[in-house]
Design a protein around this motif. Structure first.
Motif, PDB file in Angstrom:
ATOM      1  N   TRP A 118      -5.087   1.215   6.597  1.00 15.20           N
ATOM      2  CA  TRP A 118      -5.332   0.496   5.346  1.00 15.20           C
ATOM      3  C   TRP A 118      -5.510  -0.994   5.628  1.00 15.20           C
ATOM      4  CZ3 TRP A 118      -2.002  -3.277   3.297  1.00 15.20           C
ATOM      5  CH2 TRP A 118      -2.387  -3.777   2.048  1.00 15.20           C
ATOM      6  N   HIS A 142      -8.073  -4.298  -2.577  1.00 19.10           N
ATOM      7  CA  HIS A 142      -7.478  -2.962  -2.583  1.00 19.10           C
ATOM      8  C   HIS A 142      -5.961  -3.002  -2.632  1.00 19.10           C
ATOM      9  CE1 HIS A 142     -11.310  -0.982  -1.892  1.00 19.10           C
ATOM     10  NE2 HIS A 142     -11.580  -1.978  -1.076  1.00 19.10           N
ATOM     11  N   LEU A 143      -5.451  -3.754  -3.564  1.00 22.74           N
ATOM     12  CA  LEU A 143      -4.008  -3.816  -3.729  1.00 22.74           C
ATOM     13  C   LEU A 143      -3.585  -2.648  -4.601  1.00 22.74           C
ATOM     14  CD1 LEU A 143      -3.779  -7.619  -4.441  1.00 22.74           C
ATOM     15  CD2 LEU A 143      -3.515  -6.424  -2.285  1.00 22.74           C
ATOM     16  N   ASP A 144      -2.887  -1.738  -4.007  1.00 19.75           N
ATOM     17  CA  ASP A 144      -2.516  -0.546  -4.746  1.00 19.75           C
ATOM     18  C   ASP A 144      -1.307  -0.772  -5.622  1.00 19.75           C
ATOM     19  OD1 ASP A 144      -4.480   1.079  -4.074  1.00 19.75           O
ATOM     20  OD2 ASP A 144      -3.378   2.311  -2.657  1.00 19.75           O
ATOM     21  N   PHE A 187       0.803  -1.209   0.000  1.00 24.74           N
ATOM     22  CA  PHE A 187       0.000   0.000   0.000  1.00 24.74           C
ATOM     23  C   PHE A 187       0.843   1.269   0.000  1.00 24.74           C
ATOM     24  CE2 PHE A 187      -1.856   3.169   2.973  1.00 24.74           C
ATOM     25  CZ  PHE A 187      -2.755   3.720   2.086  1.00 24.74           C
ATOM     26  N   ASN A 213     -11.261  -6.666  -6.918  1.00 27.29           N
ATOM     27  CA  ASN A 213     -11.083  -5.301  -6.436  1.00 27.29           C
ATOM     28  C   ASN A 213     -11.150  -5.141  -4.920  1.00 27.29           C
ATOM     29  OD1 ASN A 213     -13.833  -6.005  -6.649  1.00 27.29           O
ATOM     30  ND2 ASN A 213     -14.409  -3.859  -6.543  1.00 27.29           N
ATOM     31  N   ARG A 234      -2.012  -6.883  -8.631  1.00 28.93           N
ATOM     32  CA  ARG A 234      -3.262  -7.524  -8.281  1.00 28.93           C
ATOM     33  C   ARG A 234      -3.139  -9.017  -8.568  1.00 28.93           C
ATOM     34  NH1 ARG A 234      -3.616  -2.122  -9.313  1.00 28.93           N
ATOM     35  NH2 ARG A 234      -4.800  -1.236  -7.622  1.00 28.93           N
TER      36      ARG A 234
END
Lengths: 252, 252
Positions: free
Chosen positions: A127, A234-236, A12, A231, A240
């Motif tokens: 997060w 929430h892997l920024d 993150f 989605n 993914r």
DNA sequence: CGTCGGATTGAAGATACTCAACATGAGTGG
DNA sequence: CCACTCATGTTGAGTATCTTCAATCCGACG
């Protein structure tokens, strides 16, 4: 060496050298080792320090009065068992080690100092708890709107992704030390039905589930079987899960 | 006057005059009104401000590709729709108003200032998100280990308790503007089965469910029917739910 | 060798689903 | 004012999924 929490949070944020060092240093705290089946934290308990899983595998579970049990979440290296202690009066469920599990004990005061010192860390931890919530929500969706086969596939796939977030699970499967009874308690079925569902996934060539270890043979098929939506994790900063068969190395 | 968020958080902390004033002042921000059925936030969206429900009723819902829908949570006055915006890149589900709903829009910067200024508020908000997680976990337990009747009773009872936390729902029931279809989406059943389950609860004399409004006739019976466990809501300062028929007044 | 926890299989039964029809009431346009 | 539509609620019948209650199998371990 980087501890698994650092690794997870780096999905993150990008930390400064100082932050990273501070975070890594957490693993230097005294640790406690739990044997298979041992209760790490039990309902009602309020420990004086925060438990961070360094290695092993544990789970959150809740046993109702009638003896039926529901497994709420899996804890793998990098997961915090009880940040709740900051604000809640005690655990509302149990945490049990499913294999030899080592936890760092971070004194609450120390954690508080850490958080007030580095706001980046606070955000990163936030997060982490938010994505935990997202995982909980996705499980509600599963229990409510997916059938047995989809639910089981979903759990397998989710754990696969989470292992890859901490740089594991690339080789021949990952540690998943559950009995079929446990699996049933996680997916909300009877062990008999869990067995049959498992057989189905096996016969479709999606997974192999030897005791204590899960091997994903067809990640894409498993994802489809689970009707997995990426989605919510929430892997920024990662790829993914587009390429789950890929390389664990470049996550770090 | 006290806004519902203050009221909720006071279940957990006692605020100083300054903190209380600061918190109450949030309601003074510009508001936005949503009509029944209107989407407050949709999946993928990332708003520039945080939505706080002042009045009305909304819910978090997720629609899968095959059209099936799961309702994840109910939002009543005092609930924050999207504190996640601080750290996540966007919503992973929708928020929909189920009756005329008014939200305050708190700019992110304002909220950040508030949090850095008053650590008590940070803790209180943290408590709020932690109890939200606890509610999610309890719903997983429900979907996994409770049958249709218990699940529906549980939802009714949970919302009753939460209304009482903000000082409502004492009189003749509370606002619960769902269709039976929605109820089915919340409990993970088909509308037909939701209908029959509802009839059962009605015939047992536990609830009355007129459109848009739920009236609990026998709170204890409902609690029993739900196999409700109180501890997960982590109510520190209230009477908990020992006396649900009681007085809303002394919550404040 | 016997025991024990887990895994597996079979068959009967319950819970919840699908499909389909029908009822009711609010709202709309003729 | 009535016919019409549309959303919601209700009911029935047949079916699928999942559970319950057994019995059996298997490998680990004393």
């Amino acid at each position: 060496m980087s501890n698994p929490l650092t690794m997870k949070l780096e999905q993150f944020t990008r930390f400064s050298i100082a932050e990273r060092a501070r975070l890594d240093a957490l693993a230097a705290h005294p640790t406690q080792t739990f044997a298979t089946g041992q209760v790490i934290l039990s309902e009602g308990q309020k420990a004086g320090s925060i438990h961070l899983v360094l290695s092993g595998f544990a789970l959150r579970s809740k046993t109702l009065q009638d003896g039926s049990r529901q497994i709420l979440a899996f804890l793998i290296p990098g997961d915090l068992c009880d940040i709740e202690v900051f604000v809640l009066q005690g655990m509302d469920h149990d945490i049990v080690a499913m294999e030899r599990t080592i936890c760092t004990l971070i004194p609450i005061g120390e954690m508080e100092r850490l958080l007030s010192e580095y706001s980046t860390l606070t955000r990163a931890l936030w997060w982490s708890t938010m994505t935990d919530s997202a995982v909980l929500r996705s499980r509600i969706i599963g229990q409510g709107r997916r059938d047995a086969r989809e639910r089981m596939a979903h759990i397998f796939y989710e754990v696969l992704i989470r292992y890859r977030m901490i740089g594991q699970g690339a080789g021949d499967g990952y540690s998943f030390p559950l009995t079929q009874q446990d699996l049933a308690d996680a997916t909300g079925m009877t062990p008999i039905h869990a067995n049959r569902t498992l057989q189905q996934l096996r016969s479709e060539g999606l997974v192999e589930f030897a005791i204590g270890r899960l091997r994903v043979l067809d990640a894409d098929g498993l994802k489809q079987a689970a009707r997995f939506e990426s989605n919510y994790l929430h892997l920024d900063r990662t790829e993914r899960d587009a390429d789950v068969s890929g390389r664990a190395g470049d996550l770090a």
